[in-house]
Scaffold this active site. Structure first.
Site, PDB file in Angstrom:
ATOM      1  N   GLN A   1      28.975  44.028  40.092  1.00 33.52           N
ATOM      2  CA  GLN A   1      29.102  44.893  41.145  1.00 33.52           C
ATOM      3  C   GLN A   1      28.254  45.083  42.053  1.00 33.52           C
ATOM      4  OE1 GLN A   1      31.652  46.561  41.166  1.00 33.52           O
ATOM      5  NE2 GLN A   1      32.487  46.583  39.142  1.00 33.52           N
TER       6      GLN A   1
ATOM      7  N   CYS B   1      40.151  55.693  29.412  1.00 34.97           N
ATOM      8  CA  CYS B   1      41.372  56.220  29.305  1.00 34.97           C
ATOM      9  C   CYS B   1      42.175  54.932  28.826  1.00 34.97           C
ATOM     10  CB  CYS B   1      42.207  56.990  30.052  1.00 34.97           C
ATOM     11  SG  CYS B   1      42.262  56.277  31.763  1.00 34.97           S
TER      12      CYS B   1
ATOM     13  N   THR C   1      37.853  21.058  30.777  1.00 36.22           N
ATOM     14  CA  THR C   1      38.239  20.655  31.858  1.00 36.22           C
ATOM     15  C   THR C   1      37.914  21.812  32.933  1.00 36.22           C
ATOM     16  OG1 THR C   1      39.803  19.160  30.989  1.00 36.22           O
ATOM     17  CG2 THR C   1      39.993  19.520  33.419  1.00 36.22           C
TER      18      THR C   1
HETATM   19  N1  PLP Z   1      30.182  43.870  34.532  1.00 36.51           N
HETATM   20  C1  PLP Z   1      30.603  44.969  35.080  1.00 36.51           C
HETATM   21  C2  PLP Z   1      29.333  45.822  35.882  1.00 36.51           C
HETATM   22  C3  PLP Z   1      31.677  45.182  35.839  1.00 36.51           C
HETATM   23  O1  PLP Z   1      32.212  46.184  36.549  1.00 36.51           O
HETATM   24  C4  PLP Z   1      32.811  44.458  35.061  1.00 36.51           C
HETATM   25  C5  PLP Z   1      33.995  44.583  35.313  1.00 36.51           C
HETATM   26  O2  PLP Z   1      34.649  45.891  35.854  1.00 36.51           O
HETATM   27  C6  PLP Z   1      32.538  43.444  34.203  1.00 36.51           C
HETATM   28  C7  PLP Z   1      31.204  43.196  34.038  1.00 36.51           C
HETATM   29  C8  PLP Z   1      33.556  42.323  33.550  1.00 36.51           C
HETATM   30  O3  PLP Z   1      33.975  41.552  34.649  1.00 36.51           O
HETATM   31  P1  PLP Z   1      35.349  40.751  34.402  1.00 36.51           P
HETATM   32  O4  PLP Z   1      36.153  41.932  34.556  1.00 36.51           O
HETATM   33  O5  PLP Z   1      35.407  39.728  35.302  1.00 36.51           O
HETATM   34  O6  PLP Z   1      35.334  40.502  32.819  1.00 36.51           O
END
Ligand code: PLP
Length: 407
Positions: free
Chosen positions: A198, A344, A256
């Site tokens: 994020q 949820c 790949t």
């Molecule tokens: N880490 C954080 C802080 C996230 O906000 C998210 C997804 O919302 C993820 C990991 C997981 O990422 P991905 O959706 O690409 O698996």
């Protein structure tokens, strides 16, 4: 509450549906793919579709862009060398690979430190780590969503392999003290991983300045498609391969290479670098305008997380006496997309572990909505939320058995 809302407010929902502005304010969930990113990836499906590991000339048409994309991603996070970037399928894979890969590389170490506000891709690893004979310590956070670094110092022991602390929180946007935490870990000979899913593309991220050893990022959070991410692995860091097979990704992740998606990630990284200033100024101003407007118009509302140490696009707001799901339902009818403070999606309706860890009461965590903007957000989006949300909250409070008038 769902049943109550839908039966009491059927007519109201129908009226809301007649004004459908389609405001997307859920960019921490996923983002729109940028036109430039889509254009960059398309030729690799139909024209330069060769396998980058093949020997003939045609394959280099895929190999070169793949390596260029690696360099673009490396540049966005200021990695010293492109080969420190391993392409993955998503942020979750990067997070899992970092934790399990480091532990597998040092079997004598059996302990991981993380925080109580990590994303489930880290937070929920404790059960599996337990099955593998490892301990997990989760550091508490304060009301602002920040951990205490003395707790980190106290948590590290002789068998600690890794500290994992997210760079920015997905629900509140709170920016964690990654650089000092990494220094503490290194002072004790412990590796440091950060989930920067994020943060990347929203704020400057510099792996050399902060000294992190491993960093996860995910393309669909910054205008690349879903299905591609990366793990930064500092040169010399011991980590077991994520997948075993061929020699792709310097032997770290066999399979790949997904050239079109890697190219998309590289293009999104380049674009993100050019938009960082926009995030810090225009997007932040929109977010602040939204926050101020909602707090002024809606009594008994408050913003969660440190007021300063926050990503510029994110706002988590708790509205007392209402449930987040009911708010989302009515906002959705008005064409506004946002997220609530409850898990949820898991079917549990448990309030968010992040907000609970920050000390919010159960009911307040339930009445929380996360708005997350992006470079595509506009003043009109903010105006639409400010127009539609206050009357929605008033309506919901009027039928809530816990509403202020019923207190
Ligand atoms: N880490 C954080 C802080 C996230 O906000 C998210 C997804 O919302 C993820 C990991 C997981 O990422 P991905 O959706 O690409 O698996």
């Amino acid at each position: 509450m769902f049943f109550l809302v839908s039966s009491c407010l059927r007519g109201y929902i129908r009226r809301l549906q007649s004004v459908k502005p389609m405001v997307y304010a859920d960019n921490n969930a996923t983002t729109r793919v940028a036109d430039e990113v889509l254009a960059a990836m398309l030729p690799f499906f139909t024209d330069a579709y060769g396998n980058p590991s093949s020997m003939y000339e045609f394959a280099t048409e895929a190999k070169k862009p793949l390596e260029h994309a690696r360099a673009q991603v490396a540049a966005l996070i200021n990695a010293g060398r492109p080969d420190e970037i391993v392409f993955t399928s998503c942020g979750t894979e990067s997070d899992n690979a970092a934790i399990f890969g480091v532990l597998a590389a040092m079997p004598a170490k059996k302990h991981v430190v993380m925080t109580t506000v990590e994303h489930p891709a880290i937070y929920n690893l404790d059960e599996e780590l337990g099955r593998r004979g490892c301990r997990v310590t989760k550091l508490a956070v304060n009301r602002a969503g920040l951990p205490n670094l003395d707790d980190l110092r106290a948590a590290i022991s002789t068998d600690t392999a890794l500290v994992s602390m997210m760079w920015a929180n997905n629900e509140t946007g709170v920016i964690m003290p990654v650089a000092p935490a990494a220094a503490i870990a290194h002072g004790r000979g412990v590796l440091f991983h950060t989930d920067a899913v994020q943060a990347v593309g929203k704020i400057p991220v510099d792996v050399q300045a902060t000294g992190v050893d491993l960093l996860s990022l995910s393309g669909h959070k910054f205008h690349a498609p879903k299905g591609v991410g990366a793990l930064y692995v500092r040169h010399g860091t011991r980590i077991r391969p994520f997948f075993v097979g061929g020699h792709q990704e310097h032997g770290r992740r066999a399979g790949t290479e997904n050239v079109p998606y890697a190219v998309a990630l590289g293009a999104a990284a380049d674009l993100a670098a050019t938009f960082l200033k926009d995030e810090a100024t225009r997007v932040r101003a929109l977010r602040d305008q939204l926050e101020r407007g909602l707090l002024e118009r809606i009594p008994h509302s408050s913003v969660n997380g440190d007021p300063v140490l926050r990503t510029p696009n994110t706002s988590s707001i708790s509205f007392k006496f209402v449930e987040g799901e009911a708010i989302l339902l009515l906002m959705s009818a008005a064409g506004i997309c946002a997220s609530s403070g409850s898990a949820c999606t898991s079917g549990s309706l448990e309030p968010s572990h992040v907000l609970r860890a920050m000390g919010l009461a159960h009911a307040d965590a339930h009445g929380t909505v996360r708005f997350s903007l992006s470079r595509f957000s506009t003043e009109a989006d903010v105006a639409a939320i400010l127009e539609h949300l206050p009357p929605i909250i008033t309506r919901l409070r009027a039928i809530s058995p816990f509403g202020p008038k019923n207190k």
